[in-house]
Design a protein around this motif. Structure first.
Motif, PDB file in Angstrom:
ATOM      1  N   ALA A  53      -0.865  -1.070  10.636  1.00 53.75           N
ATOM      2  CA  ALA A  53      -1.377  -2.333  10.088  1.00 53.75           C
ATOM      3  C   ALA A  53      -2.283  -3.028  11.093  1.00 53.75           C
ATOM      4  O   ALA A  53      -3.355  -3.525  10.741  1.00 53.75           O
ATOM      5  N   MET A  79       3.207  -3.510   0.870  1.00 56.56           N
ATOM      6  CA  MET A  79       3.800  -2.313   1.470  1.00 56.56           C
ATOM      7  C   MET A  79       4.484  -1.537   0.359  1.00 56.56           C
ATOM      8  O   MET A  79       5.324  -2.062  -0.355  1.00 56.56           O
ATOM      9  N   LEU A 109       0.020   0.920   2.945  1.00 56.77           N
ATOM     10  CA  LEU A 109      -0.376  -0.470   2.752  1.00 56.77           C
ATOM     11  C   LEU A 109      -1.555  -0.518   1.795  1.00 56.77           C
ATOM     12  O   LEU A 109      -2.553   0.178   2.002  1.00 56.77           O
TER      13      LEU A 109
END
Length: 117
Positions: free
Chosen positions: A47, A59, A8
């Motif tokens: 996350a 992502m 991420l």
């Protein structure tokens, strides 16, 4: 172990990676000496723990085989979460990224693509 691994990144960092041709990681990655990745099954918990409230995430899905020996499967240090996590000991080449999608924050929860467990 897994065909694909995920990380991420903040939108500005993804834009910088597109310009540079590689993703070199966040400040946390620099501190730890590797890029933090997750499996699809680990991504939502990652996350929630490390990117809670961050609204501008992307992502990145990378082909694990394309990362070669620089990708290592290791226990997360100081973590009670089970399993091994993928850690990349090199910059992420954009050629290894098979998908990049925005992960909106809706009601305080990140909304991932439907195929992410």
């Amino acid at each position: 172990m897994e065909r694909f691994v995920y990380t991420l990144v903040r939108a500005a960092d993804w834009q910088a990676a597109l310009a540079a041709g590689e993703y070199r990681g966040s400040a946390d990655d620099a501190r730890d000496g590797f890029l933090h990745f997750s499996t699809a099954a680990q991504l939502r918990a990652t996350a929630a723990k490390h990117r809670a409230g961050v609204a501008d995430l992307w992502m990145l899905e990378a082909d694990a085989a394309a990362l070669g020996a620089a990708l290592r499967w290791e226990a997360a240090s100081g973590s009670s979460r089970p399993g091994l996590f993928p850690h990349l000991y090199a910059p992420l080449p954009l050629a290894a990224v098979v998908r990049a999608v925005a992960v909106p924050l809706e009601g305080g929860v990140h909304r991932f693509p439907d195929d992410i467990a």
